[in-house]
Design a protein around this motif. Structure first.
Motif, PDB file in Angstrom:
ATOM      1  N   UNK A   1       0.831  -1.209   0.000  1.00  0.00           N
ATOM      2  CA  UNK A   1       0.000   0.000   0.000  1.00  0.00           C
ATOM      3  C   UNK A   1       0.866   1.260   0.000  1.00  0.00           C
ATOM      4  N   UNK A   2       1.991   1.202   0.698  1.00  0.00           N
ATOM      5  CA  UNK A   2       2.915   2.351   0.696  1.00  0.00           C
ATOM      6  C   UNK A   2       3.471   2.572  -0.708  1.00  0.00           C
ATOM      7  N   UNK A   3       3.809   1.500  -1.413  1.00  0.00           N
ATOM      8  CA  UNK A   3       4.318   1.619  -2.773  1.00  0.00           C
ATOM      9  C   UNK A   3       3.267   2.209  -3.700  1.00  0.00           C
ATOM     10  N   UNK A   4       2.009   1.818  -3.505  1.00  0.00           N
ATOM     11  CA  UNK A   4       0.921   2.355  -4.323  1.00  0.00           C
ATOM     12  C   UNK A   4       0.790   3.861  -4.114  1.00  0.00           C
ATOM     13  N   UNK A   5       0.871   4.308  -2.859  1.00  0.00           N
ATOM     14  CA  UNK A   5       0.788   5.737  -2.560  1.00  0.00           C
ATOM     15  C   UNK A   5       1.972   6.482  -3.167  1.00  0.00           C
ATOM     16  N   UNK A   6       3.155   5.894  -3.057  1.00  0.00           N
ATOM     17  CA  UNK A   6       4.354   6.507  -3.647  1.00  0.00           C
ATOM     18  C   UNK A   6       4.230   6.603  -5.164  1.00  0.00           C
ATOM     19  N   UNK A   7       3.715   5.558  -5.788  1.00  0.00           N
ATOM     20  CA  UNK A   7       3.504   5.579  -7.239  1.00  0.00           C
ATOM     21  C   UNK A   7       2.586   6.723  -7.645  1.00  0.00           C
ATOM     22  N   UNK A   8       1.520   6.912  -6.881  1.00  0.00           N
ATOM     23  CA  UNK A   8       0.572   7.986  -7.191  1.00  0.00           C
ATOM     24  C   UNK A   8       1.235   9.344  -7.105  1.00  0.00           C
ATOM     25  N   UNK A   9       2.055   9.546  -6.071  1.00  0.00           N
ATOM     26  CA  UNK A   9       2.755  10.825  -5.910  1.00  0.00           C
ATOM     27  C   UNK A   9       3.709  11.083  -7.078  1.00  0.00           C
ATOM     28  N   UNK A  10       4.476  10.057  -7.442  1.00  0.00           N
ATOM     29  CA  UNK A  10       5.453  10.213  -8.526  1.00  0.00           C
ATOM     30  C   UNK A  10       4.755  10.495  -9.849  1.00  0.00           C
ATOM     31  N   UNK A  11       3.739   9.705 -10.155  1.00  0.00           N
ATOM     32  CA  UNK A  11       3.029   9.869 -11.428  1.00  0.00           C
ATOM     33  C   UNK A  11       2.324  11.214 -11.487  1.00  0.00           C
ATOM     34  N   UNK A  12       1.693  11.626 -10.392  1.00  0.00           N
ATOM     35  CA  UNK A  12       0.994  12.915 -10.374  1.00  0.00           C
ATOM     36  C   UNK A  12       1.967  14.074 -10.512  1.00  0.00           C
ATOM     37  N   UNK A  13       3.130  13.970  -9.856  1.00  0.00           N
ATOM     38  CA  UNK A  13       4.113  15.050  -9.930  1.00  0.00           C
ATOM     39  C   UNK A  13       4.631  15.216 -11.350  1.00  0.00           C
ATOM     40  N   UNK A  14       5.031  14.122 -11.980  1.00  0.00           N
ATOM     41  CA  UNK A  14       5.571  14.236 -13.331  1.00  0.00           C
ATOM     42  C   UNK A  14       4.482  14.557 -14.359  1.00  0.00           C
ATOM     43  N   UNK A  15       3.249  14.125 -14.096  1.00  0.00           N
ATOM     44  CA  UNK A  15       2.135  14.542 -14.951  1.00  0.00           C
ATOM     45  C   UNK A  15       1.967  16.055 -14.889  1.00  0.00           C
ATOM     46  N   UNK A  16       2.032  16.604 -13.666  1.00  0.00           N
ATOM     47  CA  UNK A  16       1.874  18.048 -13.487  1.00  0.00           C
ATOM     48  C   UNK A  16       3.051  18.817 -14.074  1.00  0.00           C
ATOM     49  N   UNK A  17       4.274  18.330 -13.825  1.00  0.00           N
ATOM     50  CA  UNK A  17       5.463  19.043 -14.298  1.00  0.00           C
ATOM     51  C   UNK A  17       5.571  19.032 -15.819  1.00  0.00           C
ATOM     52  N   UNK A  18       5.555  17.838 -16.404  1.00  0.00           N
ATOM     53  CA  UNK A  18       5.682  17.726 -17.860  1.00  0.00           C
ATOM     54  C   UNK A  18       4.437  18.248 -18.564  1.00  0.00           C
ATOM     55  N   UNK A  19       3.280  18.041 -17.956  1.00  0.00           N
ATOM     56  CA  UNK A  19       2.037  18.546 -18.549  1.00  0.00           C
ATOM     57  C   UNK A  19       2.000  20.059 -18.593  1.00  0.00           C
ATOM     58  N   UNK A  20       2.477  20.696 -17.534  1.00  0.00           N
ATOM     59  CA  UNK A  20       2.523  22.159 -17.506  1.00  0.00           C
ATOM     60  C   UNK A  20       3.456  22.694 -18.584  1.00  0.00           C
ATOM     61  N   UNK A  21       4.608  22.043 -18.744  1.00  0.00           N
ATOM     62  CA  UNK A  21       5.550  22.451 -19.788  1.00  0.00           C
ATOM     63  C   UNK A  21       4.932  22.281 -21.180  1.00  0.00           C
ATOM     64  N   UNK A  22       4.232  21.164 -21.397  1.00  0.00           N
ATOM     65  CA  UNK A  22       3.598  20.929 -22.693  1.00  0.00           C
ATOM     66  C   UNK A  22       2.497  21.941 -22.967  1.00  0.00           C
TER      67      UNK A  22
END
Length: 230
Positions: free
Chosen positions: A17-38
């Motif tokens: 469950x901790x890994x799942x939460x970490x995955x969500x944080x990582x994916x959301x962060x890079x979605x926001x960062x790269x998405x904002x740049x795009x």
């Protein structure tokens, strides 16, 4: 009916469950960062550059098309398209899918903000010897910072709560909170579901709070106010 942290401790004691939460944080962060740049790059070339009208029309058409595609259809399309590639069962494909899924609304938001800015900035900067890139970095970007923060926040929050598309392309090692919650429903593990849902809420509230603080700093600087109460 007494309060207890037993359920919270049991969730954080479960490495899965901790890994799942970490995955969500990582994916959301890079979605926001790269998405904002795009989004920023796309809005810039359609509103503040001399791109050919056909190029502008293509970008705007892509934004409109992605806005009409249901998440489930997008997820199945990604599943079939990338099933035999190196992107299969990776976080990269989840980030890419989220960027496409949520592209339209931030693009229109950014485009509307850029359209309202003074159209003579680029001309004035060119007269003073600056090229287009320097004008974007020195003049346009600082003035559009509040919108950039809004876009980042929008993409991060949607990356945390989305399920319609990612449910088809998330693997065992790249599972996110929302897909894990759907799995736990089949086993009637409602304590874990409740805790994971609270983690989504708390994370998004933190992001909104940080965005609000970051948004207030430029206003305080312009008004000559202290940046903190200290």
């Amino acid at each position: 009916m007494n309060g207890t942290l037993k359920n919270l401790k049991s969730v954080f004691a479960d490495s899965n469950l901790v890994r799942v939460f970490t995955n969500s944080l990582i994916i959301s962060f890079f979605t926001a960062l790269l998405g904002t740049m795009l989004v920023y790059a796309s809005a810039l070339v359609t509103t503040r550059s001399r791109l050919h009208p056909h190029g502008t029309l293509i970008i705007e058409s892509i934004a409109q098309i992605t806005n009409t595609i249901p998440g489930m259809v997008l997820g199945i399309a990604f599943l079939l398209t990338f099933k035999k590639t190196f992107l299969r069962n990776t976080m990269a494909i989840l980030v890419f899918c989220n960027m496409i899924h949520f592209f339209a609304t931030p693009f229109l938001m950014m485009k509307g903000t850029l359209d309202k800015m003074n159209e003579s900035w680029e001309t004035t900067a060119a007269i003073l010897g600056d090229n287009w890139i320097k004008t974007v970095v020195r003049i346009i970007t600082p003035n559009i910072l509040p919108t950039l923060l809004e876009v980042f926040c929008y993409l991060f929050i949607n990356g945390m709560v989305t399920i319609s598309a990612v449910v088809f392309i998330a693997g065992a090692k790249t599972m996110v909170i929302t897909t894990k919650i759907q799995e736990l429903q089949h086993f009637a593990k409602f304590n874990e579901i409740f805790i994971l849902s609270l983690l989504i809420l708390i994370t998004n509230l933190i992001i909104k709070t940080v965005k609000g603080i970051a948004h207030q700093q430029p206003h305080r600087k312009r008004q000559g106010l202290p940046l903190s109460h200290e």
